[in-house]
Design an enzyme around this catalytic site. Structure first.
Site, PDB file in Angstrom:
ATOM      1  N   ASN A  54       0.237  -0.904   0.019  1.00  0.00           N
ATOM      2  CA  ASN A  54       0.033   0.457  -0.445  1.00  0.00           C
ATOM      3  C   ASN A  54       0.796   1.462   0.256  1.00  0.00           C
ATOM      4  OD1 ASN A  54       0.806   0.234   2.224  1.00  0.00           O
ATOM      5  ND2 ASN A  54      -0.830   0.678   3.432  1.00  0.00           N
ATOM      6  N   THR A  57       4.655   3.023   3.893  1.00  0.00           N
ATOM      7  CA  THR A  57       6.427   2.902   3.998  1.00  0.00           C
ATOM      8  C   THR A  57       6.972   2.681   2.942  1.00  0.00           C
ATOM      9  OG1 THR A  57       6.780   0.959   5.319  1.00  0.00           O
ATOM     10  CG2 THR A  57       6.613   3.103   6.258  1.00  0.00           C
ATOM     11  N   VAL A  79      -3.753  -5.054   1.791  1.00  0.00           N
ATOM     12  CA  VAL A  79      -3.874  -6.080   2.711  1.00  0.00           C
ATOM     13  C   VAL A  79      -4.609  -7.128   3.351  1.00  0.00           C
ATOM     14  CG1 VAL A  79      -1.772  -6.515   4.192  1.00  0.00           C
ATOM     15  CG2 VAL A  79      -2.412  -8.415   2.901  1.00  0.00           C
ATOM     16  N   TYR A 162       2.340  -4.036  17.966  1.00  0.00           N
ATOM     17  CA  TYR A 162       3.492  -4.097  17.091  1.00  0.00           C
ATOM     18  C   TYR A 162       3.737  -6.111  17.815  1.00  0.00           C
ATOM     19  CZ  TYR A 162       7.805  -5.051  14.623  1.00  0.00           C
ATOM     20  OH  TYR A 162       8.538  -5.245  13.205  1.00  0.00           O
ATOM     21  N   LYS A 166       2.523  -8.870  15.575  1.00  0.00           N
ATOM     22  CA  LYS A 166       3.103 -10.548  15.176  1.00  0.00           C
ATOM     23  C   LYS A 166       2.533 -11.776  15.934  1.00  0.00           C
ATOM     24  CE  LYS A 166       5.857  -8.034  12.194  1.00  0.00           C
ATOM     25  NZ  LYS A 166       5.686  -8.499  10.878  1.00  0.00           N
TER      26      LYS A 166
HETATM   27  N1  LIG Z   1      14.310  -4.264   9.678  1.00  0.00           N
HETATM   28  C1  LIG Z   1      14.375  -4.668  10.519  1.00  0.00           C
HETATM   29  O1  LIG Z   1      14.533  -4.236  10.907  1.00  0.00           O
HETATM   30  C2  LIG Z   1      13.420  -5.352  11.217  1.00  0.00           C
HETATM   31  C3  LIG Z   1      13.058  -6.507  11.725  1.00  0.00           C
HETATM   32  C4  LIG Z   1      11.946  -7.684  12.796  1.00  0.00           C
HETATM   33  C5  LIG Z   1      10.988  -7.352  11.561  1.00  0.00           C
HETATM   34  N2  LIG Z   1      10.456  -7.044  10.222  1.00  0.00           N
HETATM   35  C6  LIG Z   1       9.308  -7.631   9.973  1.00  0.00           C
HETATM   36  O2  LIG Z   1      10.224  -7.206   8.764  1.00  0.00           O
HETATM   37  C7  LIG Z   1       9.087  -6.587   7.603  1.00  0.00           C
HETATM   38  C8  LIG Z   1       9.391  -6.504   6.540  1.00  0.00           C
HETATM   39  O3  LIG Z   1       9.733  -5.193   7.315  1.00  0.00           O
HETATM   40  P1  LIG Z   1      11.283  -3.410   6.987  1.00  0.00           P
HETATM   41  O4  LIG Z   1      12.440  -3.434   7.780  1.00  0.00           O
HETATM   42  O5  LIG Z   1      10.779  -3.928   5.346  1.00  0.00           O
HETATM   43  O6  LIG Z   1       9.503  -2.204   6.861  1.00  0.00           O
HETATM   44  P2  LIG Z   1       9.107  -1.635   5.768  1.00  0.00           P
HETATM   45  O7  LIG Z   1       7.907  -0.824   6.711  1.00  0.00           O
HETATM   46  O8  LIG Z   1      10.338  -1.162   5.136  1.00  0.00           O
HETATM   47  O9  LIG Z   1       8.293  -2.715   5.006  1.00  0.00           O
HETATM   48  C9  LIG Z   1       7.023  -2.974   5.205  1.00  0.00           C
HETATM   49  C10 LIG Z   1       6.336  -2.786   3.363  1.00  0.00           C
HETATM   50  O10 LIG Z   1       4.919  -3.411   4.051  1.00  0.00           O
HETATM   51  C11 LIG Z   1       4.037  -2.234   3.716  1.00  0.00           C
HETATM   52  N3  LIG Z   1       2.263  -2.104   4.375  1.00  0.00           N
HETATM   53  C12 LIG Z   1       2.352  -1.283   5.624  1.00  0.00           C
HETATM   54  N4  LIG Z   1       1.355  -1.900   5.667  1.00  0.00           N
HETATM   55  C13 LIG Z   1       0.765  -2.890   4.284  1.00  0.00           C
HETATM   56  C14 LIG Z   1      -1.012  -2.579   4.335  1.00  0.00           C
HETATM   57  N5  LIG Z   1      -1.583  -2.304   5.071  1.00  0.00           N
HETATM   58  N6  LIG Z   1      -0.897  -3.399   3.079  1.00  0.00           N
HETATM   59  C15 LIG Z   1       0.076  -3.109   1.859  1.00  0.00           C
HETATM   60  N7  LIG Z   1       1.583  -3.241   2.394  1.00  0.00           N
HETATM   61  C16 LIG Z   1       1.743  -2.288   3.866  1.00  0.00           C
HETATM   62  C17 LIG Z   1       4.873  -0.886   3.936  1.00  0.00           C
HETATM   63  O11 LIG Z   1       4.498   0.053   2.700  1.00  0.00           O
HETATM   64  C18 LIG Z   1       6.297  -1.908   3.185  1.00  0.00           C
HETATM   65  O12 LIG Z   1       6.574  -1.197   2.416  1.00  0.00           O
HETATM   66  C19 LIG Z   1       7.725  -6.550   8.658  1.00  0.00           C
HETATM   67  O13 LIG Z   1       7.290  -7.538   8.787  1.00  0.00           O
HETATM   68  C20 LIG Z   1       8.617  -6.221   9.616  1.00  0.00           C
HETATM   69  O14 LIG Z   1       7.790  -6.710  10.715  1.00  0.00           O
HETATM   70  C21 LIG Z   1      11.892  -6.234  10.623  1.00  0.00           C
END
Ligand SMILES: NC(=O)c1ccc[n+]([C@@H]2O[C@H](COP(=O)([O-])OP(=O)(O)OC[C@H]3O[C@@H](n4cnc5c(N)ncnc54)[C@H](O)[C@@H]3O)[C@@H](O)[C@H]2O)c1
Length: 332
Positions: A54, A57, A79, A162, A166
């Protein structure tokens, strides 16, 4: 091909690469930081990749190497409000992972890993890999933390939107596994950094924030005393772990820690960033963030043993690659 994608492909076996060739793969949150590297690597292995995002971010810029290519499709949608079609494999990574953001909009933050994941589990007939987080452990009493540790989380604390979404997502995935025999896998990702973590955003996490500020000659802000520790993983290592988990032949119904083993304090991290950027900026301490865990380090022996995965990029190497990327983006 980008260096990060090359590093990801180098970490995979021939069998793992073959596994994805021609498969229809859905990456939910595919325009985000981790999701875009994941999508790019899967496409490079010959998978037919659909990103659903969407753009809250995420950005089209993260997908610039993929947009318009054969075998790649972007669906801009939420989603939680979209009917999900059938795929061979789905990686569900839509979330609001940045603390400042989910504390400001906690209701919205609860939905992607609950309602959104439910839609994915119901729509996709194939395998579902859920991108969970080390946050399911809350403030762990056991560090390095193994997958068997059940977590110490305050369900009404400020981080709960958060952490608990999860935890709910994991419980939902496991319920589909137990009741309906659905092939689900859970990746508990620990702090990951690297190129594409938007430096301009107020939500950029600590490594990127430090690099951006050091390159721009601004003071580094540390929440609290800076003695809290984190173990960071470079994005190519995290993504390689996710791809290996998706290809694993006997990992259904299980959770795996995916993260770095090099534990450093936030103060040590600040010193490394200053050394590698060659910049001398002051450190400013701000009030500690509520519920911020003191130590965070995964026990990754299960992923090493079962997935043949281990982090390959050291903290210094990863920070250098991150600095290089920010310089290319015009910082410093
Ligand atoms: N980066 C980290 O350190 C880290 C650590 C633990 C877990 N994670 C998990 O990994 C995944 C990716 O994280 P990231 O760091 O790339 O963050 P990010 O914010 O770059 O990626 C999340 C993506 O999800 C999209 N999004 C959010 N809500 C949405 C919705 N309702 N419908 C469709 N798309 C949606 C956002 O636009 C974004 O592109 C996440 O689930 C996050 O919880 C990341």
């Amino acid at each position: 091909m980008e260096k990060e994608t090359e590093l990801i492909l180098e970490s995979l076996s021939q069998e793992e690469k073959e596994f994805y060739r021609g498969k229809r793969v859905l990456v939910v949150g595919g325009a985000g930081f981790i999701g875009s590297w994941l999508s790019e690597s899967l496409h490079a292995m010959g998978a037919r990749v659909t990103c659903l995002d969407n753009m809250s971010t995420g950005s089209r810029r993260n997908l610039e190497n993929l947009l318009g290519k054969e075998g790649f499709e972007l669906i801009e949608a939420d989603v939680t409000k979209t009917e999900i079609g059938d795929y061979d494999i789905a990686f569900h990574g839509a979330a609001m992972p940045a603390p400042d953001m989910y504390m400001e909009r906690p209701v919205e933050a609860m939905l992607p890993d609950s309602i959104g994941l439910l839609r994915v589990l119901e729509g996709v007939k194939g395998r579902v890999v859920f991108l969970s987080s080390s946050e399911v452990y809350g403030e762990p009493e056991v560090v390095p933390t193994p997958e068997s540790y059940p977590g110490k989380v305050d369900p009404i604390g400020p981080r709960s939107p958060y952490e608990e979404s999860k935890r709910f997502g994991e419980a939902l995935a496991m319920s589909f596994f137990r009741e309906r025999g659905k092939d689900v896998r859970i990746a508990r990702i620990f702090n990951t950094y690297g190129p594409r973590l938007d430096p301009g955003s107020p939500y950029a996490r600590v490594v990127t924030r430090f690099v951006e500020r050091a390159l721009s000659g601004k003071p580094l802000e540390i929440h609290g005393d800076g003695l809290q520790t984190r173990s960071f993983a470079f994005v190519s290592d995290t993504v390689a772990g996710l791809i290996k988990l998706g290809a694993c032949s006997d990992c259904a119904g299980e959770a795996f820690n995916i993260g770095g083993e090099e534990e450093v304090t936030v103060l040590e991290l600040a010193a490394i960033v200053m050394e590698l950027t060659g910049s001398r900026v002051p450190i400013v301490h701000t009030p500690p963030r509520p519920g911020d865990p003191r130590r965070r380090r995964p026990d990754i022996s299960k992923a090493k043993r079962r997935l043949g995965w281990r982090p390959r990029v050291s903290l210094r190497e990863g920070i250098l690659m991150t600095i290089e990327w920010y310089r290319r983006m015009g910082y410093g």
